[in-house]
Design a protein around this motif. Structure first.
Motif, PDB file in Angstrom:
ATOM      1  N   SER A 128      27.416  13.032 -31.271  1.00 46.60           N
ATOM      2  CA  SER A 128      28.217  13.327 -32.464  1.00 46.60           C
ATOM      3  C   SER A 128      29.715  13.323 -32.161  1.00 46.60           C
ATOM      4  O   SER A 128      30.523  12.918 -33.003  1.00 46.60           O
ATOM      5  CB  SER A 128      27.800  14.665 -33.064  1.00 46.60           C
ATOM      6  OG  SER A 128      27.929  15.698 -32.117  1.00 46.60           O
ATOM      7  N   VAL A 178      27.058  20.465 -37.378  1.00 44.68           N
ATOM      8  CA  VAL A 178      26.293  21.370 -38.251  1.00 44.68           C
ATOM      9  C   VAL A 178      25.388  20.553 -39.169  1.00 44.68           C
ATOM     10  O   VAL A 178      24.201  20.867 -39.336  1.00 44.68           O
ATOM     11  CB  VAL A 178      27.230  22.276 -39.075  1.00 44.68           C
ATOM     12  CG1 VAL A 178      26.447  23.034 -40.145  1.00 44.68           C
ATOM     13  CG2 VAL A 178      27.939  23.272 -38.176  1.00 44.68           C
ATOM     14  N   GLY A 179      25.936  19.483 -39.767  1.00 45.26           N
ATOM     15  CA  GLY A 179      25.133  18.635 -40.647  1.00 45.26           C
ATOM     16  C   GLY A 179      23.961  18.011 -39.927  1.00 45.26           C
ATOM     17  O   GLY A 179      22.827  17.983 -40.436  1.00 45.26           O
ATOM     18  N   LEU A 188      32.781  19.930 -35.578  1.00 43.80           N
ATOM     19  CA  LEU A 188      31.822  20.974 -35.952  1.00 43.80           C
ATOM     20  C   LEU A 188      31.083  20.661 -37.260  1.00 43.80           C
ATOM     21  O   LEU A 188      29.864  20.815 -37.305  1.00 43.80           O
ATOM     22  CB  LEU A 188      32.520  22.338 -36.027  1.00 43.80           C
ATOM     23  CG  LEU A 188      31.579  23.526 -36.241  1.00 43.80           C
ATOM     24  CD1 LEU A 188      30.602  23.671 -35.077  1.00 43.80           C
ATOM     25  CD2 LEU A 188      32.369  24.823 -36.405  1.00 43.80           C
ATOM     26  N   PRO A 189      31.771  20.210 -38.335  1.00 46.14           N
ATOM     27  CA  PRO A 189      31.015  19.875 -39.554  1.00 46.14           C
ATOM     28  C   PRO A 189      29.963  18.789 -39.325  1.00 46.14           C
ATOM     29  O   PRO A 189      28.856  18.862 -39.868  1.00 46.14           O
ATOM     30  CB  PRO A 189      32.099  19.382 -40.523  1.00 46.14           C
ATOM     31  CG  PRO A 189      33.358  19.992 -40.030  1.00 46.14           C
ATOM     32  CD  PRO A 189      33.222  20.060 -38.542  1.00 46.14           C
ATOM     33  N   LEU A 190      30.282  17.792 -38.512  1.00 49.23           N
ATOM     34  CA  LEU A 190      29.336  16.723 -38.191  1.00 49.23           C
ATOM     35  C   LEU A 190      28.127  17.285 -37.443  1.00 49.23           C
ATOM     36  O   LEU A 190      26.978  16.967 -37.759  1.00 49.23           O
ATOM     37  CB  LEU A 190      30.045  15.660 -37.349  1.00 49.23           C
ATOM     38  CG  LEU A 190      29.276  14.401 -36.993  1.00 49.23           C
ATOM     39  CD1 LEU A 190      29.009  13.585 -38.238  1.00 49.23           C
ATOM     40  CD2 LEU A 190      30.043  13.575 -35.984  1.00 49.23           C
ATOM     41  N   VAL A 214      24.064  25.324 -33.130  1.00 53.69           N
ATOM     42  CA  VAL A 214      25.517  25.276 -33.302  1.00 53.69           C
ATOM     43  C   VAL A 214      26.192  26.214 -32.301  1.00 53.69           C
ATOM     44  O   VAL A 214      27.232  25.873 -31.720  1.00 53.69           O
ATOM     45  CB  VAL A 214      25.911  25.634 -34.755  1.00 53.69           C
ATOM     46  CG1 VAL A 214      27.399  25.874 -34.885  1.00 53.69           C
ATOM     47  CG2 VAL A 214      25.483  24.516 -35.694  1.00 53.69           C
ATOM     48  N   THR A 246      41.612  22.458 -33.216  1.00 48.20           N
ATOM     49  CA  THR A 246      41.492  21.844 -34.544  1.00 48.20           C
ATOM     50  C   THR A 246      40.500  20.679 -34.507  1.00 48.20           C
ATOM     51  O   THR A 246      39.676  20.519 -35.404  1.00 48.20           O
ATOM     52  CB  THR A 246      42.868  21.323 -35.012  1.00 48.20           C
ATOM     53  OG1 THR A 246      43.806  22.388 -34.940  1.00 48.20           O
ATOM     54  CG2 THR A 246      42.804  20.808 -36.435  1.00 48.20           C
ATOM     55  N   THR A 295      19.349  26.102 -36.876  1.00 52.74           N
ATOM     56  CA  THR A 295      20.654  25.435 -36.965  1.00 52.74           C
ATOM     57  C   THR A 295      21.736  26.284 -36.306  1.00 52.74           C
ATOM     58  O   THR A 295      22.540  25.774 -35.511  1.00 52.74           O
ATOM     59  CB  THR A 295      21.024  25.164 -38.441  1.00 52.74           C
ATOM     60  OG1 THR A 295      19.981  24.386 -39.036  1.00 52.74           O
ATOM     61  CG2 THR A 295      22.335  24.412 -38.548  1.00 52.74           C
ATOM     62  N   LEU A 327      36.753  22.045 -33.842  1.00 58.83           N
ATOM     63  CA  LEU A 327      36.203  22.837 -34.942  1.00 58.83           C
ATOM     64  C   LEU A 327      36.369  22.151 -36.297  1.00 58.83           C
ATOM     65  O   LEU A 327      35.506  22.255 -37.158  1.00 58.83           O
ATOM     66  CB  LEU A 327      36.862  24.230 -34.977  1.00 58.83           C
ATOM     67  CG  LEU A 327      36.639  25.107 -33.735  1.00 58.83           C
ATOM     68  CD1 LEU A 327      37.337  26.443 -33.897  1.00 58.83           C
ATOM     69  CD2 LEU A 327      35.151  25.335 -33.476  1.00 58.83           C
ATOM     70  N   GLY A 328      37.479  21.445 -36.491  1.00 54.48           N
ATOM     71  CA  GLY A 328      37.745  20.830 -37.788  1.00 54.48           C
ATOM     72  C   GLY A 328      37.074  19.487 -37.980  1.00 54.48           C
ATOM     73  O   GLY A 328      36.563  19.187 -39.060  1.00 54.48           O
ATOM     74  N   GLY A 368      32.180  10.811 -34.076  1.00 54.51           N
ATOM     75  CA  GLY A 368      33.349  11.288 -34.816  1.00 54.51           C
ATOM     76  C   GLY A 368      34.607  10.527 -34.449  1.00 54.51           C
ATOM     77  O   GLY A 368      35.366  10.088 -35.318  1.00 54.51           O
TER      78      GLY A 368
END
Length: 201
Positions: free
Chosen positions: A89, A13-14, A9-11, A159, A2, A155, A5-6, A93
């Motif tokens: 990153s 990817v951005g 991962l969004p950080l 990733v 969690t 990207t 990936l939760g 985070g």
């Protein structure tokens, strides 16, 4: 799982999406020219800005990219700054999550301290490590609109590299913590480190 990936991962990817946009538009060489004078204070030329920016995504990948720098001295200086002053990153985070519970001013203090460490370590290392700063010679490609497919493929490739590198490490760490907890070593370790973590840190 969690967490990796939760939260991260969004950080990631951005960050990689923005990096791919800058790369495909032809803006990155211009960033190198813009930062040449600033990085000169740290004994580097503007080309070192690319591994520095990449370091905010992943310090490992950024350290590998330092191979593109011209001299051994510049590679050592860049790696030193990446290790001591550029948070990746994953670190960003975690730190931002912790500081969000305190205050916005705590986040500003943290950013200020990191910036001071960057300047101080870079300035001292540039004077201690022998050698001269190489001049920046770079070709400026024309600015253009980024090609959507190029940006997406770059990207996704980055990733995928992050997932292949990070997920196994997080799973290994989780398994290790589970085993230590099962054999009752983790509670003893927590008690042993409590004065350092809750007191000093």
């Amino acid at each position: 799982v969690t967490y990796v990936l939760g939260l991260l991962l969004p950080l990631v990817v951005g960050f990689y999406l923005l990096m791919s946009l800058l790369e495909d538009s032809g803006y990155l060489p211009r960033v190198a020219v813009l930062f040449d004078r600033v990085l000169g204070f740290l004994g580097l030329n503007g080309r070192a800005v690319i591994p520095m920016v990449l370091g905010f995504g992943c310090d490992t990948m950024a350290t590998i990219v330092t191979r593109t720098l011209e001299t051994r001295r510049e590679r050592i200086l860049s790696t030193l700054l990446l290790a001591l002053a550029i948070p990746c990153s994953a670190q960003l985070g975690v730190v931002m999550g912790m500081l969000a519970a305190i205050s916005f001013s705590a986040a500003l203090i943290w950013v200020g301290v990191i910036f001071l460490v960057l300047l101080l370590v870079g300035w001292l290392a540039a004077r201690v490590i022998p050698g001269e700063r190489s001049p920046l010679i770079v070709e400026l490609p024309p600015l253009r609109m980024p090609v959507f497919t190029n940006v997406i493929f770059k990207t996704l490739a980055r990733v995928e590299w992050y997932i292949k590198e990070a997920v196994p490490l997080f799973l290994l760490g989780t398994v290790l913590l589970f085993v230590l907890d099962t054999i009752h070593v983790l509670p003893a370790l927590i008690e042993f480190l409590r004065p350092v973590v809750t007191g000093w840190l």
